[in-house]
Design a protein around this motif. Structure first.
Motif, PDB file in Angstrom:
ATOM      1  N   MET A 191       0.834  -1.195   0.000  1.00 11.31           N
ATOM      2  CA  MET A 191       0.000   0.000   0.000  1.00 11.31           C
ATOM      3  C   MET A 191       0.872   1.250   0.000  1.00 11.31           C
ATOM      4  O   MET A 191       0.590   2.214  -0.706  1.00 11.31           O
ATOM      5  CB  MET A 191      -0.936   0.003   1.209  1.00 11.31           C
ATOM      6  N   MET A 192       1.934   1.235   0.774  1.00 15.62           N
ATOM      7  CA  MET A 192       2.822   2.393   0.806  1.00 15.62           C
ATOM      8  C   MET A 192       3.469   2.607  -0.560  1.00 15.62           C
ATOM      9  O   MET A 192       3.609   3.745  -1.003  1.00 15.62           O
ATOM     10  CB  MET A 192       3.887   2.226   1.905  1.00 15.62           C
ATOM     11  N   ASP A 193       3.839   1.532  -1.227  1.00 15.72           N
ATOM     12  CA  ASP A 193       4.414   1.656  -2.575  1.00 15.72           C
ATOM     13  C   ASP A 193       3.403   2.262  -3.539  1.00 15.72           C
ATOM     14  O   ASP A 193       3.751   3.111  -4.367  1.00 15.72           O
ATOM     15  CB  ASP A 193       4.883   0.293  -3.096  1.00 15.72           C
ATOM     16  N   VAL A 194       2.153   1.853  -3.410  1.00 16.68           N
ATOM     17  CA  VAL A 194       1.092   2.402  -4.269  1.00 16.68           C
ATOM     18  C   VAL A 194       0.928   3.896  -4.001  1.00 16.68           C
ATOM     19  O   VAL A 194       0.828   4.701  -4.934  1.00 16.68           O
ATOM     20  CB  VAL A 194      -0.244   1.652  -4.048  1.00 16.68           C
ATOM     21  N   VAL A 220       3.609  13.868   3.529  1.00 21.99           N
ATOM     22  CA  VAL A 220       2.243  13.937   2.987  1.00 21.99           C
ATOM     23  C   VAL A 220       1.566  12.575   3.087  1.00 21.99           C
ATOM     24  O   VAL A 220       0.412  12.475   3.533  1.00 21.99           O
ATOM     25  CB  VAL A 220       2.259  14.451   1.529  1.00 21.99           C
ATOM     26  N   ILE A 221       2.261  11.516   2.720  1.00 24.25           N
ATOM     27  CA  ILE A 221       1.662  10.174   2.778  1.00 24.25           C
ATOM     28  C   ILE A 221       1.363   9.788   4.217  1.00 24.25           C
ATOM     29  O   ILE A 221       0.302   9.237   4.509  1.00 24.25           O
ATOM     30  CB  ILE A 221       2.587   9.146   2.085  1.00 24.25           C
ATOM     31  N   ALA A 222       2.276  10.090   5.151  1.00 27.22           N
ATOM     32  CA  ALA A 222       2.029   9.780   6.560  1.00 27.22           C
ATOM     33  C   ALA A 222       0.785  10.495   7.064  1.00 27.22           C
ATOM     34  O   ALA A 222      -0.021   9.934   7.801  1.00 27.22           O
ATOM     35  CB  ALA A 222       3.251  10.161   7.410  1.00 27.22           C
ATOM     36  N   ARG A 223       0.606  11.769   6.649  1.00 34.50           N
ATOM     37  CA  ARG A 223      -0.584  12.524   7.043  1.00 34.50           C
ATOM     38  C   ARG A 223      -1.844  11.885   6.473  1.00 34.50           C
ATOM     39  O   ARG A 223      -2.867  11.771   7.159  1.00 34.50           O
ATOM     40  CB  ARG A 223      -0.439  13.976   6.571  1.00 34.50           C
ATOM     41  N   ILE A 224      -1.781  11.439   5.219  1.00 34.80           N
ATOM     42  CA  ILE A 224      -2.946  10.803   4.586  1.00 34.80           C
ATOM     43  C   ILE A 224      -3.287   9.490   5.306  1.00 34.80           C
ATOM     44  O   ILE A 224      -4.442   9.235   5.632  1.00 34.80           O
ATOM     45  CB  ILE A 224      -2.680  10.532   3.091  1.00 34.80           C
ATOM     46  N   VAL A 225      -2.275   8.661   5.550  1.00 40.11           N
ATOM     47  CA  VAL A 225      -2.499   7.364   6.201  1.00 40.11           C
ATOM     48  C   VAL A 225      -3.029   7.556   7.628  1.00 40.11           C
ATOM     49  O   VAL A 225      -3.954   6.869   8.047  1.00 40.11           O
ATOM     50  CB  VAL A 225      -1.198   6.521   6.195  1.00 40.11           C
ATOM     51  N   LYS A 226      -2.490   8.534   8.343  1.00 40.33           N
ATOM     52  CA  LYS A 226      -2.949   8.804   9.712  1.00 40.33           C
ATOM     53  C   LYS A 226      -4.412   9.234   9.725  1.00 40.33           C
ATOM     54  O   LYS A 226      -5.173   8.856  10.589  1.00 40.33           O
ATOM     55  CB  LYS A 226      -2.085   9.887  10.355  1.00 40.33           C
ATOM     56  N   GLY A 227      -4.817   9.985   8.708  1.00 38.16           N
ATOM     57  CA  GLY A 227      -6.198  10.476   8.637  1.00 38.16           C
ATOM     58  C   GLY A 227      -7.187   9.447   8.121  1.00 38.16           C
ATOM     59  O   GLY A 227      -8.386   9.620   8.243  1.00 38.16           O
ATOM     60  N   ALA A 228      -6.678   8.373   7.540  1.00 34.63           N
ATOM     61  CA  ALA A 228      -7.578   7.372   6.941  1.00 34.63           C
ATOM     62  C   ALA A 228      -8.250   6.505   7.970  1.00 34.63           C
ATOM     63  O   ALA A 228      -7.874   6.376   9.061  1.00 34.63           O
ATOM     64  CB  ALA A 228      -6.789   6.507   5.958  1.00 34.63           C
TER      65      ALA A 228
END
Length: 143
Positions: free
Chosen positions: A94-97, A135-143
């Motif tokens: 998922m992180m790679d995606v 940015v990705i960490a923020r998105i994943v944390k908010g999901a």
């Protein structure tokens, strides 16, 4: 299956052996009909599988979770297969995606195309990499 051979002795055969023996005895017309029938059955199996996967992917997460909960004694491999067919990915995949999506978005953006930031080297620049990970960490944390 146990049967008596031509010499009178008992011979053990499998269903596959029996089937092969019957296929060898087919006329050319029967062999062609068998090939056509097998082809149709495989096409039908593929269609049913595609419809099943499309149905799983059309469900939201809660509907999918409810379906999995309906399985009386869930086999972990079966559950993982259902989730995979539904389009779920895990962990590093998922992180790679997400990283690939971020890179693609940057490349297609005005900033990526206005020649301030040229070529593939910008996609590996430390500032870009740090920004992407934040940015990705923020998105994943908010999901």
């Amino acid at each position: 299956m146990i049967s008596r051979g031509a010499d009178g002795l008992f011979v053990m055969t499998t269903e596959i052996d029996d089937l092969a023996e019957r296929i060898v005895c087919l006329t050319p017309e029967q062999a062609e009909e068998l090939e056509h029938t097998v082809s149709n059955l495989r096409a039908e199996q593929a269609r049913v599988k595609e419809e099943r996967i499309a149905g799983l992917r059309a469900k939201d997460d809660w509907e999918l979770a409810a379906e999995i909960c309906q399985i009386a004694k869930p086999d972990p491999d079966e559950v993982l297969g259902i989730l995979k067919d539904a389009g779920f990915v895990r962990g590093a995949d998922m992180m790679d995606v997400l990283r690939e999506a971020y890179r693609a978005g940057f490349s297609d953006s005005a900033e990526g195309w206005n020649f301030e930031n040229r070529g593939a080297e910008v996609l590996t620049h430390p500032v870009f990499m740090d920004t992407m990970e934040r940015v990705i960490a923020r998105i994943v944390k908010g999901a």
